[in-house]
Design a protein around this motif. Structure first.
Motif, short mmCIF file in Angstrom:
data_model
loop_
_atom_site.label_atom_id
_atom_site.label_comp_id
_atom_site.label_asym_id
_atom_site.label_seq_id
_atom_site.Cartn_x
_atom_site.Cartn_y
_atom_site.Cartn_z
N ALA A 57 -13.64 -13.29 5.20
CA ALA A 57 -13.75 -13.46 6.65
C ALA A 57 -14.24 -12.22 7.38
O ALA A 57 -14.47 -12.27 8.59
CB ALA A 57 -12.39 -13.89 7.21
N SER A 75 -14.85 -19.18 14.18
CA SER A 75 -15.53 -19.15 12.89
C SER A 75 -14.51 -19.12 11.74
O SER A 75 -14.69 -19.79 10.72
CB SER A 75 -16.42 -17.91 12.78
N LEU A 79 -13.95 -21.87 8.78
CA LEU A 79 -13.90 -21.48 7.37
C LEU A 79 -12.65 -22.05 6.70
O LEU A 79 -12.71 -22.57 5.58
CB LEU A 79 -13.93 -19.96 7.26
#
Length: 96
Positions: A57, A75, A79
């Motif tokens: 990440a 985001s 994920l």
């Protein structure tokens, strides 16, 4: 378990994981995307080692690589959705 009880438990878990991610971020242990993915991985039993989660990440915070684009926390959440609901072999259907 009734549907209402299940919904309440899911909401409570979501709040708890949100608080965990927020704490990791506010105490400057992790950046936004890292904190979200880490909290979800740990809280939902993703099984990915912490160092791998952070590396995975680490390019997402501050709008994807410090570019100011898409929110890093968003985001990271996307994920994590892939981690738990995505497909696990090429050509397989996802669980979404």
């Amino acid at each position: 378990m009734t549907d209402e009880t299940g919904a309440q438990k899911r909401e409570a878990l979501a709040r708890l994981l949100g608080e965990k991610a927020e704490n990791l971020y506010l105490t400057k242990q992790l950046l936004c995307a890292e904190a979200v993915v880490s909290a979800l991985n740990q809280g939902l039993g993703g099984g990915i080692p912490d160092d791998v989660v952070i590396r995975m990440a680490s390019a997402l915070p501050i709008g994807i690589g410090n570019s100011g684009c898409t929110c890093g926390a968003l985001s990271g959440a996307v994920l994590a959705v892939g981690l738990f609901l995505g497909r696990d072999t090429p050509g397989a259907s996802d669980k979404m």
